[in-house]
Design an enzyme around this catalytic site. Structure first.
Site, PDB file in Angstrom:
ATOM      1  N   HIS A  65      15.403  32.851   5.961  1.00 36.09           N
ATOM      2  CA  HIS A  65      14.675  32.098   7.151  1.00 36.09           C
ATOM      3  C   HIS A  65      14.676  30.717   6.674  1.00 36.09           C
ATOM      4  O   HIS A  65      15.107  29.457   7.173  1.00 36.09           O
ATOM      5  CB  HIS A  65      14.166  32.604   8.073  1.00 36.09           C
ATOM      6  CG  HIS A  65      14.188  32.517   9.032  1.00 36.09           C
ATOM      7  ND1 HIS A  65      14.684  32.141   9.597  1.00 36.09           N
ATOM      8  CD2 HIS A  65      12.797  31.058   9.605  1.00 36.09           C
ATOM      9  CE1 HIS A  65      14.791  31.271  10.931  1.00 36.09           C
ATOM     10  NE2 HIS A  65      13.522  31.101  11.214  1.00 36.09           N
ATOM     11  N   TYR A  93      15.485  25.632   7.403  1.00 36.70           N
ATOM     12  CA  TYR A  93      14.604  24.664   7.715  1.00 36.70           C
ATOM     13  C   TYR A  93      14.895  23.718   6.707  1.00 36.70           C
ATOM     14  O   TYR A  93      15.488  22.171   6.763  1.00 36.70           O
ATOM     15  CB  TYR A  93      13.478  24.987   8.234  1.00 36.70           C
ATOM     16  CG  TYR A  93      13.386  25.361   9.608  1.00 36.70           C
ATOM     17  CD1 TYR A  93      13.814  25.352  10.927  1.00 36.70           C
ATOM     18  CD2 TYR A  93      12.225  26.919   9.140  1.00 36.70           C
ATOM     19  CE1 TYR A  93      13.370  26.255  12.124  1.00 36.70           C
ATOM     20  CE2 TYR A  93      12.927  27.556  10.408  1.00 36.70           C
ATOM     21  CZ  TYR A  93      12.951  27.570  11.937  1.00 36.70           C
ATOM     22  OH  TYR A  93      13.187  28.176  12.678  1.00 36.70           O
ATOM     23  N   HIS A 121      24.841  31.775  17.416  1.00 31.56           N
ATOM     24  CA  HIS A 121      24.181  31.234  17.473  1.00 31.56           C
ATOM     25  C   HIS A 121      24.223  30.203  16.668  1.00 31.56           C
ATOM     26  O   HIS A 121      23.519  28.382  16.378  1.00 31.56           O
ATOM     27  CB  HIS A 121      23.042  32.300  17.123  1.00 31.56           C
ATOM     28  CG  HIS A 121      21.633  30.964  17.180  1.00 31.56           C
ATOM     29  ND1 HIS A 121      20.972  30.842  17.657  1.00 31.56           N
ATOM     30  CD2 HIS A 121      21.111  31.736  15.517  1.00 31.56           C
ATOM     31  CE1 HIS A 121      20.034  30.302  17.177  1.00 31.56           C
ATOM     32  NE2 HIS A 121      19.523  30.891  15.657  1.00 31.56           N
ATOM     33  N   PHE A 122      24.422  30.870  15.323  1.00 31.91           N
ATOM     34  CA  PHE A 122      24.122  29.326  13.642  1.00 31.91           C
ATOM     35  C   PHE A 122      25.089  28.260  13.303  1.00 31.91           C
ATOM     36  O   PHE A 122      25.220  27.350  12.697  1.00 31.91           O
ATOM     37  CB  PHE A 122      24.189  30.845  12.490  1.00 31.91           C
ATOM     38  CG  PHE A 122      24.384  31.324  11.934  1.00 31.91           C
ATOM     39  CD1 PHE A 122      26.211  30.299  11.404  1.00 31.91           C
ATOM     40  CD2 PHE A 122      24.427  32.456  11.941  1.00 31.91           C
ATOM     41  CE1 PHE A 122      26.639  31.026  10.616  1.00 31.91           C
ATOM     42  CE2 PHE A 122      25.334  33.318  11.258  1.00 31.91           C
ATOM     43  CZ  PHE A 122      26.519  33.128  10.602  1.00 31.91           C
ATOM     44  N   HIS A 123      26.254  29.357  14.158  1.00 27.13           N
ATOM     45  CA  HIS A 123      27.111  27.851  14.293  1.00 27.13           C
ATOM     46  C   HIS A 123      26.404  26.488  15.805  1.00 27.13           C
ATOM     47  O   HIS A 123      26.947  25.845  15.569  1.00 27.13           O
ATOM     48  CB  HIS A 123      28.768  27.890  14.289  1.00 27.13           C
ATOM     49  CG  HIS A 123      29.302  28.818  13.407  1.00 27.13           C
ATOM     50  ND1 HIS A 123      28.912  30.009  12.812  1.00 27.13           N
ATOM     51  CD2 HIS A 123      29.380  28.597  12.620  1.00 27.13           C
ATOM     52  CE1 HIS A 123      29.327  30.475  12.440  1.00 27.13           C
ATOM     53  NE2 HIS A 123      30.395  28.592  11.836  1.00 27.13           N
ATOM     54  N   ARG A 158      29.988  41.312  13.696  1.00 27.28           N
ATOM     55  CA  ARG A 158      30.132  39.978  13.474  1.00 27.28           C
ATOM     56  C   ARG A 158      30.465  40.278  11.789  1.00 27.28           C
ATOM     57  O   ARG A 158      31.218  41.644  11.217  1.00 27.28           O
ATOM     58  CB  ARG A 158      28.853  39.137  12.813  1.00 27.28           C
ATOM     59  CG  ARG A 158      27.670  39.763  11.559  1.00 27.28           C
ATOM     60  CD  ARG A 158      26.469  39.680  11.326  1.00 27.28           C
ATOM     61  NE  ARG A 158      26.732  38.295  10.864  1.00 27.28           N
ATOM     62  CZ  ARG A 158      25.758  37.413  10.331  1.00 27.28           C
ATOM     63  NH1 ARG A 158      24.298  38.065  10.974  1.00 27.28           N
ATOM     64  NH2 ARG A 158      25.463  36.578   9.435  1.00 27.28           N
ATOM     65  N   ARG A 159      31.294  39.622  10.664  1.00 27.33           N
ATOM     66  CA  ARG A 159      31.983  39.485   9.285  1.00 27.33           C
ATOM     67  C   ARG A 159      32.304  41.177   9.336  1.00 27.33           C
ATOM     68  O   ARG A 159      32.160  42.342   8.593  1.00 27.33           O
ATOM     69  CB  ARG A 159      30.417  40.366   8.629  1.00 27.33           C
ATOM     70  CG  ARG A 159      29.433  39.411   8.725  1.00 27.33           C
ATOM     71  CD  ARG A 159      27.956  39.661   7.825  1.00 27.33           C
ATOM     72  NE  ARG A 159      27.361  38.871   7.193  1.00 27.33           N
ATOM     73  CZ  ARG A 159      26.009  38.812   6.666  1.00 27.33           C
ATOM     74  NH1 ARG A 159      26.246  39.863   6.206  1.00 27.33           N
ATOM     75  NH2 ARG A 159      26.040  38.073   5.876  1.00 27.33           N
TER      76      ARG A 159
END
Lengths: 596, 169
Positions: free
Chosen positions: A235, A239, A386-388, A449-450
């Site tokens: 995680h 950042y 989300h993370f794209h 996913r994946r």
């Protein structure tokens, strides 16, 4: 040359050695971006069944390559380049020893090459080497030892990079004992502090368990333990990707907008909050893991929600700084000021669109963080959707936009074409809007996913917001636009490198409206923040890790053969938990006092 | 420290939002009673599932009036039993474990979703309603054949469930 000497000096004029390092790091970063984009388009078209040029069993080699090259090489090489620029620029002095600087760059490049080779060898059947373990490398899936070894070398390189910057800062401090830490330096030091804490866990996991296991020295590992150590790192690493973007939003974007940063003190508060809160939250990636108590998940959830605070503060400060610039340049009205902004500049529009998408990503992230709603979307395509938005746009697009501003500073070469740049950043936004939105929607339908072939036999996905096939088309079109955008970015940069050098490209960064003199001195007390951060990490992780080891043993449930010399350590850990609670109370009391 | 009035307001609203989000999760836990997959089950030797009372024969068992337990094994690249047959309008607790690597267990279109980790047993309880058929997919990458790893959940009427024959699945 005479005109160049007369005009203001660029970064490369003042610090040619450091500029060379920054350029090398950026080029490594963009090479990884190119590879990542190639694997990205193969993957998008395969998954959506538009074009399958590889067998589905090779899809996971592609996916591993896309993940590792994008989120480890592209982002982190950009970070080390940007931070080298930021430290040197804001302290206005060269790094202590450029040989050390090239050493860490060399280690990072070597490590990533080893890992990259181990992944790509998966395509060649005649080479007995593969690393199809995806970016998360969850045991018991095992990669070739070279994969793990390369990662360790890469991470050690980043550690030396951090030490290089800290040493340069300490040298500056000896000459300027009473000055406030310059803002960009402050951002570098806090980010690296977070990185040391976070990456220690994954380094431990690799060195103690995964590497010896892949070499055959131990028979098995505890999958929950290595997974938890991964997310301890996994995680905060987000950042680590994001902080370079934040640095550009706080220190460069206001300048491009024609204004100044609104508040230096709040920028410092935001980075301190990331040091404190980014690590004790990793268990939120494991909400649906058996073998971890619900209470630990709840603590992680609470910390995660508070981690929204620095990003919400950033949204305010960045927009306020841009508005300040617009109003200074004659913008008026409730929203009319928006027309007084340099929308034709790709560096501005790119960063603004990246920020806008980050807001959307923040909202889908709140859903991920909501522990019980997470059941609906865990491991579905919602999550990559989300993370794209976050790493794939807020970070990636800001890095590309920042390059349009920064490259002339580190090379004295003007950007080949701002128009292509502008087209490219807008294209990225449109492509990602299509792809990410459809991925979120498919995730809500339960599409995992994946997976190489999300169309299963014998059942259909429920229908909402358009069917599975229609959403696939959106994903394929979006992914194609993103690929084209990446190629335009890289092509523009290559043509820029072919430009003759020019003079008069120097840009300076203005001082904030509310400067560091308004920031309480305690914000610069890095020792204090490190100790609080470590305390929070111990509180969030000591008991879960002890419980995991207690349940399954160091090397997995059912064997119980972990070396006895470690047993006293766990007893000690459990004993230590109680006094630590006392320590955190003391620390917070001290903090309140300092605050007064 | 100087903070602009609007910024103070924004900060206050942000904290309200954060507390509200924590509130929704807390409500989900104590109101509707959404329990997390957790450490309620003891660990198990993934290499010796064939000696385990529950997992040597993956099956569905009645354990109370309208209460059933499903013992499910995930392995590269399938689920056992397949299909999993459960009666309608009942409470079903799934116990899912892995014989090899980490898998996922997701009943598509529902909130029945969990990681499946070798050595651990995931416990999730669901309420079934009308008879229907669901797909089950493995939603964690588990190897080169991951995309073929799927199963079925058949929710059937009580009478059909009782007449499903000698086969315990």
């Amino acid at each position: 040359m005479s005109t160049a000497l007369e005009s203001e000096r660029t970064f490369v004029d003042k610090f040619p050695d450091e500029a060379r390092v920054v350029r090398a790091a950026f080029l490594s970063s963009f090479f990884a971006l190119f590879l990542g984009a190639v694997f990205g388009i193969i993957q998008t078209l395969h998954r959506t069944d538009v074009a399958r040029i590889i067998p589905s069993t090779d899809y996971y080699t592609v996916l591993t390559a896309h993940g590792v090259f994008m989120v480890i090489s592209f982002t982190i090489f950009f970070l080390v380049g940007l931070f080298t620029w930021a430290i040197t620029r804001s302290l206005d002095r060269p790094l202590l020893n450029i040989k050390i600087t090239w050493t860490w760059y060399g280690l990072m490049a070597t490590g990533m090459t080893l890992t990259g080779v181990s992944i790509l060898a998966g395509f060649v059947d005649s080479i007995d080497m593969s690393a199809d373990v995806l970016y998360t490398f969850y045991a018991p899936l095992q990669a070739h030892p070279l994969f793990y070894a390369g990662l360790v070398v890469f991470i050690v390189g980043t550690w030396i990079a951090g030490a290089d910057w800290f040493r340069t800062f300490l040298a500056w401090r000896r000459d300027h004992p009473d000055e406030r830490i310059p803002l960009q330096t402050f951002m570098v030091l806090t980010t690296m502090t977070m990185w040391y804490i976070a990456s220690s866990a994954v380094a431990a996991s690799v060195l103690l368990f995964l590497l010896p296991w892949s070499l055959g020295f131990i028979d098995q590992v505890n999958p929950t333990l290595t997974r938890t150590l991964f997310w301890f790192f996994g995680h905060p690493v987000v950042y680590f990707w994001l902080m370079p973007a934040y640095m550009l939003w706080y220190t460069v974007l206001p300048k491009i907008a024609g204004g100044r940063l609104f508040s230096d003190p709040l920028a410092r508060v935001v980075f301190v909050l990331f040091v404190l809160l980014s690590t004790p939250v990793g268990i939120h990636h494991q909400y649906l893991d058996p073998g971890i108590a619900e209470g630990f998940k709840f603590i992680s959830m609470t910390n995660t929600m508070f981690l929204l605070l620095p990003s919400l503060l950033t949204a305010f400060t960045v927009v306020a700084s841009v508005e300040y610039g617009a109003r200074k340049n004659g913008g008026t009205g409730l929203l009319g000021w928006l027309t007084h902004l340099p929308w034709r500049k790709p560096e501005f529009t790119g960063m603004m669109l990246a920020g806008l998408m980050f807001a959307a990503g923040g909202f889908s992230g709140m859903v991920n963080a909501g522990m019980n709603i997470n059941y609906l979307i865990h491991n579905t395509l919602w999550v990559p959707g989300h993370f794209h938005l976050t790493v794939g746009t807020a970070v990636a697009l800001t890095m590309m936009a920042g390059t349009y501003w920064l490259w002339p500073q580190i090379s004295n070469k003007p950007i080949y074409s701002s128009q292509i740049g502008l087209f490219q950043v807008v294209l990225w936004f449109i492509g990602m809007a299509l792809m990410s939105n459809a991925m979120h929607a498919q995730g809500l339908l339960g599409v995992p996913r994946r997976t190489a072939e999300p169309e299963y036999s014998g059942f259909d996905y429920p229908t909402m917001f358009g069917g599975f096939e229609e959403l696939n088309i959106q994903i394929a079109i979006g992914g194609t636009l993103l690929f084209v955008s990446t190629i335009l970015f890289l092509g523009n940069l290559v043509l820029t490198m072919g430009n003759p050098t020019a003079s008069g490209l120097a840009e300076t960064l203005p001082t904030p409206v509310s400067g560091p003199e308004d920031a309480p001195q305690v914000l610069d007390n890095l020792r204090l923040w490190v100790s609080i951060a470590l305390t929070l990490v111990v509180l969030a992780y000591a008991l879960p890790l002890a419980a995991i080891i207690n349940r399954g043993g160091l090397l997995g449930p059912g064997v119980g053969t972990y070396p006895v010399w470690l047993a006293p350590l766990f007893d000690a850990l459990a004993d230590a938990a109680a006094p630590l609670l006392g320590a955190v109370t003391d620390a917070s009391a001290a903090l309140v006092e300092v605050g007064r | 420290m100087h903070i602009h009035a609007y910024e103070k307001l924004w900060l206050a609203l942000s904290i309200v939002l954060i507390l509200a989000l924590i509130g929704t999760v807390t409500y989900g836990a104590v109101g509707p009673g959404v329990a997390m997959v957790a450490d309620s089950q003891s660990t198990i030797d993934p290499a010796a599932l064939d000696e385990d009372e529950r997992f040597s024969e993956p099956r569905v068992e009645q354990v109370g009036e309208n209460e059933y337990e499903a013992y499910v094994v995930a392995r590269q690249f399938g689920f056992q039993p397949d299909p999993i047959v459960v009666p309608a309008n009942s409470t079903v607790t799934f116990y899912v474990t892995s014989a090899d690597v980490i898998h996922g267990f997701e009943v598509v279109g529902t909130s029945a979703n969990t990681m499946v980790v070798p050595g651990e047993v995931s416990e999730i309880t669901v309420e079934t309603d009308e008879p229907t058929e669901y797909g089950i997919v493995c939603n964690e990458y588990c190897g080169a054949g991951h995309h073929v790893m799927q199963g079925k959940l058949h929710v059937v009427s009580q009478s059909q469930f009782e007449n499903r024959g000698g086969d315990s699945a």
